[in-house]
Motif scaffolding. Structure first.
Motif, PDB file in Angstrom:
ATOM      1  N   LEU A 144       0.837  -1.204   0.000  1.00  0.00           N
ATOM      2  CA  LEU A 144       0.000   0.000   0.000  1.00  0.00           C
ATOM      3  C   LEU A 144       0.869   1.250   0.000  1.00  0.00           C
ATOM      4  CD1 LEU A 144      -2.953   1.063   0.205  1.00  0.00           C
ATOM      5  CD2 LEU A 144      -2.628   1.132   2.688  1.00  0.00           C
ATOM      6  N   LEU A 145       1.925   1.259   0.788  1.00  0.00           N
ATOM      7  CA  LEU A 145       2.843   2.404   0.811  1.00  0.00           C
ATOM      8  C   LEU A 145       3.494   2.615  -0.550  1.00  0.00           C
ATOM      9  CD1 LEU A 145       4.693   2.099   4.244  1.00  0.00           C
ATOM     10  CD2 LEU A 145       3.298   4.031   3.480  1.00  0.00           C
ATOM     11  N   GLU A 146       3.934   1.514  -1.164  1.00  0.00           N
ATOM     12  CA  GLU A 146       4.585   1.619  -2.470  1.00  0.00           C
ATOM     13  C   GLU A 146       3.631   2.185  -3.510  1.00  0.00           C
ATOM     14  OE1 GLU A 146       5.979  -2.275  -3.327  1.00  0.00           O
ATOM     15  OE2 GLU A 146       7.560  -2.229  -1.795  1.00  0.00           O
ATOM     16  N   ALA A 147       2.360   1.815  -3.410  1.00  0.00           N
ATOM     17  CA  ALA A 147       1.368   2.323  -4.358  1.00  0.00           C
ATOM     18  C   ALA A 147       1.164   3.828  -4.211  1.00  0.00           C
ATOM     19  CB  ALA A 147       0.035   1.595  -4.158  1.00  0.00           C
ATOM     20  N   HIS A 148       1.557   4.368  -3.064  1.00  0.00           N
ATOM     21  CA  HIS A 148       1.430   5.809  -2.818  1.00  0.00           C
ATOM     22  C   HIS A 148       2.812   6.451  -2.682  1.00  0.00           C
ATOM     23  CE1 HIS A 148      -2.639   4.411  -1.785  1.00  0.00           C
ATOM     24  NE2 HIS A 148      -3.017   5.632  -2.103  1.00  0.00           N
ATOM     25  N   ASN A 149       3.805   5.840  -3.340  1.00  0.00           N
ATOM     26  CA  ASN A 149       5.170   6.390  -3.369  1.00  0.00           C
ATOM     27  C   ASN A 149       5.750   6.618  -1.977  1.00  0.00           C
ATOM     28  OD1 ASN A 149       5.203   6.582  -6.282  1.00  0.00           O
ATOM     29  ND2 ASN A 149       3.831   8.346  -6.069  1.00  0.00           N
ATOM     30  N   GLY A 150       5.426   5.715  -1.074  1.00  0.00           N
ATOM     31  CA  GLY A 150       5.958   5.804   0.281  1.00  0.00           C
ATOM     32  C   GLY A 150       5.138   6.636   1.237  1.00  0.00           C
ATOM     33  N   GLY A 151       4.058   7.232   0.751  1.00  0.00           N
ATOM     34  CA  GLY A 151       3.174   8.024   1.582  1.00  0.00           C
ATOM     35  C   GLY A 151       3.483   9.507   1.467  1.00  0.00           C
ATOM     36  N   PRO A 152       2.692  10.347   2.115  1.00  0.00           N
ATOM     37  CA  PRO A 152       1.567   9.964   2.961  1.00  0.00           C
ATOM     38  C   PRO A 152       0.350   9.504   2.154  1.00  0.00           C
ATOM     39  CG  PRO A 152       1.746  12.347   2.887  1.00  0.00           C
ATOM     40  CD  PRO A 152       2.942  11.809   2.156  1.00  0.00           C
ATOM     41  N   ILE A 153      -0.313   8.485   2.673  1.00  0.00           N
ATOM     42  CA  ILE A 153      -1.501   7.920   2.041  1.00  0.00           C
ATOM     43  C   ILE A 153      -2.718   8.721   2.503  1.00  0.00           C
ATOM     44  CG2 ILE A 153      -2.805   5.781   1.690  1.00  0.00           C
ATOM     45  CD1 ILE A 153      -0.356   4.287   2.853  1.00  0.00           C
ATOM     46  N   PRO A 154      -3.670   8.994   1.623  1.00  0.00           N
ATOM     47  CA  PRO A 154      -4.885   9.692   2.058  1.00  0.00           C
ATOM     48  C   PRO A 154      -5.551   8.977   3.242  1.00  0.00           C
ATOM     49  CG  PRO A 154      -4.820   9.582  -0.328  1.00  0.00           C
ATOM     50  CD  PRO A 154      -3.692   8.732   0.170  1.00  0.00           C
ATOM     51  N   PHE A 155      -5.984   9.761   4.198  1.00  0.00           N
ATOM     52  CA  PHE A 155      -6.568   9.205   5.427  1.00  0.00           C
ATOM     53  C   PHE A 155      -7.718   8.254   5.115  1.00  0.00           C
ATOM     54  CE2 PHE A 155      -9.292   9.106   9.124  1.00  0.00           C
ATOM     55  CZ  PHE A 155      -8.405   9.052  10.198  1.00  0.00           C
ATOM     56  N   GLN A 156      -8.626   8.666   4.242  1.00  0.00           N
ATOM     57  CA  GLN A 156      -9.798   7.842   3.939  1.00  0.00           C
ATOM     58  C   GLN A 156      -9.389   6.519   3.296  1.00  0.00           C
ATOM     59  OE1 GLN A 156     -12.791   8.753   4.949  1.00  0.00           O
ATOM     60  NE2 GLN A 156     -13.805   6.901   4.225  1.00  0.00           N
ATOM     61  N   SER A 157      -8.329   6.540   2.499  1.00  0.00           N
ATOM     62  CA  SER A 157      -7.866   5.309   1.863  1.00  0.00           C
ATOM     63  C   SER A 157      -7.356   4.317   2.900  1.00  0.00           C
ATOM     64  CB  SER A 157      -6.755   5.621   0.848  1.00  0.00           C
ATOM     65  OG  SER A 157      -7.245   6.406  -0.217  1.00  0.00           O
ATOM     66  N   VAL A 158      -6.597   4.819   3.878  1.00  0.00           N
ATOM     67  CA  VAL A 158      -6.087   3.936   4.932  1.00  0.00           C
ATOM     68  C   VAL A 158      -7.225   3.426   5.790  1.00  0.00           C
ATOM     69  CG1 VAL A 158      -4.647   3.834   7.008  1.00  0.00           C
ATOM     70  CG2 VAL A 158      -3.814   4.992   4.968  1.00  0.00           C
ATOM     71  N   LEU A 159      -8.167   4.298   6.111  1.00  0.00           N
ATOM     72  CA  LEU A 159      -9.300   3.893   6.930  1.00  0.00           C
ATOM     73  C   LEU A 159     -10.084   2.778   6.247  1.00  0.00           C
ATOM     74  CD1 LEU A 159     -10.876   4.443   9.528  1.00  0.00           C
ATOM     75  CD2 LEU A 159     -12.190   6.161   8.279  1.00  0.00           C
ATOM     76  N   CYS A 160     -10.340   2.931   4.966  1.00  0.00           N
ATOM     77  CA  CYS A 160     -11.063   1.885   4.225  1.00  0.00           C
ATOM     78  C   CYS A 160     -10.236   0.604   4.163  1.00  0.00           C
ATOM     79  CB  CYS A 160     -11.395   2.369   2.817  1.00  0.00           C
ATOM     80  SG  CYS A 160     -12.659   3.652   2.748  1.00  0.00           S
ATOM     81  N   TRP A 161      -8.937   0.729   3.918  1.00  0.00           N
ATOM     82  CA  TRP A 161      -8.055  -0.435   3.834  1.00  0.00           C
ATOM     83  C   TRP A 161      -8.071  -1.219   5.137  1.00  0.00           C
ATOM     84  CZ3 TRP A 161      -3.321  -1.774   6.211  1.00  0.00           C
ATOM     85  CH2 TRP A 161      -2.596  -2.800   5.587  1.00  0.00           C
ATOM     86  N   LEU A 162      -8.003  -0.515   6.266  1.00  0.00           N
ATOM     87  CA  LEU A 162      -8.011  -1.184   7.569  1.00  0.00           C
ATOM     88  C   LEU A 162      -9.349  -1.850   7.858  1.00  0.00           C
ATOM     89  CD1 LEU A 162      -6.111   1.490   9.696  1.00  0.00           C
ATOM     90  CD2 LEU A 162      -5.317  -0.844   9.205  1.00  0.00           C
TER      91      LEU A 162
END
Length: 205
Positions: A144-162
């Motif tokens: 997931l981090l690699e897909a977002h170039n190491g971050g920061p990942i959008p908050f909503q994306s992480v929330l949904c992923w979790l």
């Protein structure tokens, strides 16, 4: 409440201050100043800047939020809550008075506060059996981090992923792997962990 944000605490607490400090992880308005978060963000803890990129950091974060928040082991500072891998976790449990294979009753008393977020979560009584699963999420987190170039990942994306959900507007594609949320990572736990991750610069505020 403001005097409770400072160290040392006032020599004499008001009744309200005394109530808050009887369980600061639960009542203190400033979550980052309460004992559990102070401990895991300190040197050696998984949320410390020197640790967030180390192997095992993300599974350790999951273990903290899902199982060890406001637990006796955290409050007694029996562990930094950083575990490089499953063997490291097993070495930690083996070093404890309860031994490497505590009973469910012993584990609940020593490791897991089933009421740490309010209403009892009885699944935490069997928390030991979920530990190996948390380490399985490390590779997925790195992807997931690699897909977002190491971050920061959008908050909503992480929330949904979790939560095992697709972020809004993300189409399902043929061949996509089924999404699955980490054990005991319900709506509140997922939100709190996503918020924790904003302090590591891995997730956008």
């Amino acid at each position: 409440m403001l005097p409770l944000a400072d160290i040392p605490l006032p020599a004499h607490l008001t009744p309200l201050q005394a109530l808050v400090m009887s369980r600061p992880d639960h009542y203190l308005p400033w979550r980052e100043l309460a004992p559990s978060r102070r401990h895991v963000t300190a040197p050696g803890g998984p949320f410390h800047p020197d640790m967030v990129d180390k192997p095992g950091a993300f599974p350790s974060m999951l273990i903290f939020r899902a199982l060890l928040f406001e637990s006796p082991k955290i409050l007694q500072k029996a562990t930094s809550c950083y575990y490089a891998d499953k063997a490291d976790w097993e070495a930690f449990t083996a070093s404890q008075p309860e031994g490497s294979k505590p009973t469910a009753t012993e584990a609940q008393a020593a490791y897991f506060n089933i009421c740490c977020y309010g209403q009892p979560c009885v699944q935490r009584r069997d928390g030991m059996r979920y530990i190996p699963e948390y380490f399985n999420y490390e590779e997925r987190w790195e992807t997931l981090l690699e897909a977002h170039n190491g971050g920061p990942i959008p908050f909503q994306s992480v929330l949904c992923w979790l939560r095992g959900q697709r972020p809004p507007g993300t189409p399902r594609r043929r061949g996509d792997q089924p999404l699955g949320k980490p054990p005991l990572c319900g709506p509140l736990t997922a939100y709190l962990l996503a918020a924790d991750l904003t302090y590591t610069d891995k997730v956008a505020t």
